[in-house]
Design a protein around this motif. Sequence first.
Motif, mmCIF file in Angstrom:
data_model
loop_
_atom_site.group_PDB
_atom_site.id
_atom_site.type_symbol
_atom_site.label_atom_id
_atom_site.label_comp_id
_atom_site.label_asym_id
_atom_site.label_seq_id
_atom_site.Cartn_x
_atom_site.Cartn_y
_atom_site.Cartn_z
ATOM 1 N N SER A 41 -18.851 -13.637 -5.760
ATOM 2 C CA SER A 41 -19.890 -12.530 -5.169
ATOM 3 C C SER A 41 -19.849 -11.490 -6.143
ATOM 4 N N GLY A 42 -20.978 -10.281 -5.951
ATOM 5 C CA GLY A 42 -20.905 -9.564 -7.022
ATOM 6 C C GLY A 42 -19.551 -8.798 -7.520
ATOM 7 N N GLU A 43 -19.136 -8.080 -6.106
ATOM 8 C CA GLU A 43 -17.285 -8.007 -5.796
ATOM 9 C C GLU A 43 -16.563 -8.631 -6.908
ATOM 10 N N ILE A 44 -16.216 -9.871 -6.431
ATOM 11 C CA ILE A 44 -15.388 -10.611 -6.663
ATOM 12 C C ILE A 44 -15.370 -11.056 -8.138
ATOM 13 N N SER A 45 -16.972 -11.296 -8.678
ATOM 14 C CA SER A 45 -17.307 -11.294 -9.861
ATOM 15 C C SER A 45 -16.480 -10.028 -11.012
ATOM 16 N N ASN A 46 -16.515 -8.926 -10.592
ATOM 17 C CA ASN A 46 -16.630 -7.749 -10.949
ATOM 18 C C ASN A 46 -15.072 -7.356 -11.230
ATOM 19 N N LYS A 47 -14.028 -8.000 -10.374
ATOM 20 C CA LYS A 47 -13.206 -8.386 -10.626
ATOM 21 C C LYS A 47 -12.665 -9.526 -12.159
ATOM 22 N N GLN A 81 -9.108 -12.584 -28.441
ATOM 23 C CA GLN A 81 -10.568 -12.893 -28.239
ATOM 24 C C GLN A 81 -11.079 -13.828 -26.736
ATOM 25 N N VAL A 82 -11.807 -13.208 -26.348
ATOM 26 C CA VAL A 82 -12.755 -13.315 -25.144
ATOM 27 C C VAL A 82 -13.378 -13.664 -25.126
ATOM 28 N N PHE A 83 -14.227 -14.942 -25.032
ATOM 29 C CA PHE A 83 -16.778 -14.830 -24.586
ATOM 30 C C PHE A 83 -16.603 -14.920 -23.059
ATOM 31 N N SER A 84 -17.373 -14.761 -22.422
ATOM 32 C CA SER A 84 -17.663 -15.402 -21.614
ATOM 33 C C SER A 84 -19.687 -15.296 -21.220
ATOM 34 N N ILE A 85 -19.713 -16.358 -21.272
ATOM 35 C CA ILE A 85 -21.166 -17.002 -21.011
ATOM 36 C C ILE A 85 -20.881 -16.675 -19.649
ATOM 37 N N THR A 86 -22.415 -16.118 -18.889
ATOM 38 C CA THR A 86 -22.189 -15.519 -17.485
ATOM 39 C C THR A 86 -23.575 -15.241 -17.549
ATOM 40 N N HIS A 87 -24.510 -15.350 -16.211
ATOM 41 C CA HIS A 87 -25.541 -14.343 -15.657
ATOM 42 C C HIS A 87 -25.094 -13.755 -14.579
ATOM 43 N N LEU A 88 -24.015 -13.070 -14.738
ATOM 44 C CA LEU A 88 -23.546 -11.654 -13.848
ATOM 45 C C LEU A 88 -23.762 -10.679 -14.432
ATOM 46 N N PRO A 89 -24.162 -9.994 -14.157
ATOM 47 C CA PRO A 89 -24.898 -9.053 -14.728
ATOM 48 C C PRO A 89 -23.497 -7.787 -14.505
ATOM 49 N N GLN A 90 -22.640 -7.202 -13.575
ATOM 50 C CA GLN A 90 -21.243 -7.113 -13.507
ATOM 51 C C GLN A 90 -20.431 -7.743 -14.565
ATOM 52 N N ILE A 91 -20.364 -9.179 -14.976
ATOM 53 C CA ILE A 91 -19.372 -9.234 -15.701
ATOM 54 C C ILE A 91 -20.050 -8.947 -17.320
ATOM 55 N N ALA A 92 -21.013 -9.325 -17.541
ATOM 56 C CA ALA A 92 -21.769 -8.706 -17.987
ATOM 57 C C ALA A 92 -22.200 -7.642 -19.217
ATOM 58 N N ALA A 93 -21.975 -6.012 -18.709
ATOM 59 C CA ALA A 93 -22.050 -4.699 -18.408
ATOM 60 C C ALA A 93 -19.939 -5.028 -19.306
ATOM 61 N N LYS A 94 -19.339 -5.675 -18.413
ATOM 62 C CA LYS A 94 -17.521 -5.568 -19.385
ATOM 63 C C LYS A 94 -17.665 -5.085 -20.515
ATOM 64 N N GLY A 95 -18.710 -6.126 -21.010
ATOM 65 C CA GLY A 95 -17.857 -6.490 -22.570
ATOM 66 C C GLY A 95 -17.976 -5.536 -23.924
ATOM 67 N N HIS A 96 -17.148 -5.550 -24.719
ATOM 68 C CA HIS A 96 -16.593 -5.341 -25.740
ATOM 69 C C HIS A 96 -18.873 -5.456 -26.910
ATOM 70 N N THR A 97 -18.683 -6.128 -26.829
ATOM 71 C CA THR A 97 -20.599 -6.907 -27.309
ATOM 72 C C THR A 97 -20.673 -7.584 -26.772
ATOM 73 N N HIS A 98 -22.380 -8.012 -26.759
ATOM 74 C CA HIS A 98 -23.440 -8.872 -26.011
ATOM 75 C C HIS A 98 -24.260 -8.708 -26.614
ATOM 76 N N TYR A 99 -24.717 -10.753 -27.161
ATOM 77 C CA TYR A 99 -25.204 -11.513 -27.066
ATOM 78 C C TYR A 99 -25.523 -12.056 -26.306
ATOM 79 N N LYS A 100 -26.970 -12.361 -27.098
ATOM 80 C CA LYS A 100 -28.105 -12.936 -26.190
ATOM 81 C C LYS A 100 -29.005 -14.155 -27.082
ATOM 82 N N VAL A 101 -29.111 -15.456 -26.371
ATOM 83 C CA VAL A 101 -29.928 -16.600 -26.591
ATOM 84 C C VAL A 101 -30.337 -16.489 -25.706
ATOM 85 N N TYR A 102 -31.649 -17.098 -26.730
ATOM 86 C CA TYR A 102 -33.318 -16.985 -26.358
ATOM 87 C C TYR A 102 -33.933 -18.071 -27.452
#
Length: 550
Positions: free
Chosen positions: A464-470, A483-504
């Motif tokens: 859920s959103g709240e758990i993903s936030n945690k 150094q931590v990378f997270s490949i994610t579909h959740l905006p709550q986690i994506a917003a916490k990154g220091h750096t953001h990359y997009k695969v397209y």
Amino acid sequence: MLTSLSINNYALIDDLQVDFNSGFSIITGETGAGKSILLGGLSLILGKRADLSSLKDTSKKCVIEAVFNVSDYKLESLFEVEGFDYEPQTIIRREILPSGKSRAFVNDSPVNLNSLQLLGECLIDIHSQHQTLQLTNNDFQFQVIDALANNETSLQAYQLQLKVFKELQKELNELLVFQAEAIKEHDYNTFLLNELVDANLVEGELESLEEEYETLNNIEGIKEKLSEAYQLLSDEQIGALPTLTLLKNTFQKLSGMSSKYEDLFNRVNSSLIEIDDVFSDVDMLQESLEADPRRLEQVDTKLKTLHDLMQKHVTKNISELIEVREQLQEKVAVTENLDETISKKEQEINSQTEKLNTLAEVLHKRRVDTIPHLKSELELILADLGMPNAQFKIEVTSVDSFLFNGKDTLSFLFSANKGGSFNELKKAASGGELSRIMLAIKSILSKYIQLPTIMFDEIDTGVSGEISNKMGDIMLEMSKTMQVFSITHLPQIAAKGHTHYKVYKEDVNEVTQTNLVKLNHDERVVEIAQMLGGIEMSSSAIAHAKELLN
């Protein structure tokens, strides 16, 4: 940490070059955009086997290159053992040729895949729901407890002493096997040795005995010939001595007339002296020669003994027989001294056992003291991750045998529900629960040891959103020390990154290509808004995205 990645001619990637920062990096993209391709390329750097299907253009080679800052990882000894050239900025390159062959290089030195895999494990940990099985591995569970218990130094000391212990055991077993075989051969070797000792072997004795045998065996004939020689030398009519004496007197009378006669006199006189010596020797030999049947029998017996021994031991002379005797003496002596040698080896093993027991007890005590703390931290983190009833039952039990990491067995049991029974992790936890447990453990570990770069591949699926936030908070906290990378579909986690990359994906000249781009702040707002509300972004989605980023 991973500082840069370059991928050329791999799957849907034509030419990709990207730099990475420390801290927490996010990778997002639509399903099918090529995130798995990116991970596949990275896996090749870590030693995964390649095949020709990886090439985008099969007429060209595929080249994947990554640069790592390894200065904090204490990998100098690994580089030395594997024969790599150590550089704080280490470059790993994989090439897949159109022929299907692949090559790997570390700092431009060619390496094999096994060595590359060993290095790769120290550099990047790619983690997904499918890889949580590591969590159910008993060895990994021990690694977690030992990291928290600060057991690294004691564990190294134990393993060093265990290596010595096993070597001693191996040597003792070899001695016991040798003793069993030696006992079977001991009586026979002793018999052979006694034969050679009784023979009183002496260097050169064979030749001497053979000569003596020839003399004793032909004594009458020798006497007869010596008698003839005596007569030829001393007979008054034809004997050599009387004749030479007359010749000497003749030239003595002439020597006063000319020097040339004097020379002849001297020569005849010398011959007379020599023949006189010969006569004395013949006379002495005649006197000394006596038939001795008893001695002849002794010599004959000794010669037969020596020849029998030489034939038995397949030797050519007494010297080789003496070597055989010395070898047998060593074998017999070793067999007779084996009890003492085995006793000393057993004493060494007993001493080594005491050392190991002491070290194993230190490891055990620290583990026991650490478990309540680990249990408490895990349950606290999992409660925040939507598993409020998660409980662990972790116990270490001492055993009699020495294991590779001490004398403990580990029971790591889990219950997800209140009042539920405890069971092994792989039986008690679902895939999603295992992912959260692994995240909790890695976050705890990051406080105690320097972990490699970790890449969480959609570990947040199905939460859920709240758990993903945690979960995002935990990964963000981990990124303070690694150094931590997270490949994610959740905006709550994506917003916490220091750096953001997009695969397209994009179509270039009617050819689909995968790309990776670093987003600036405004682009991140758009990306997160689309993650929240889809392609058709609403003003509320954009506002929500900005709120998340702030």
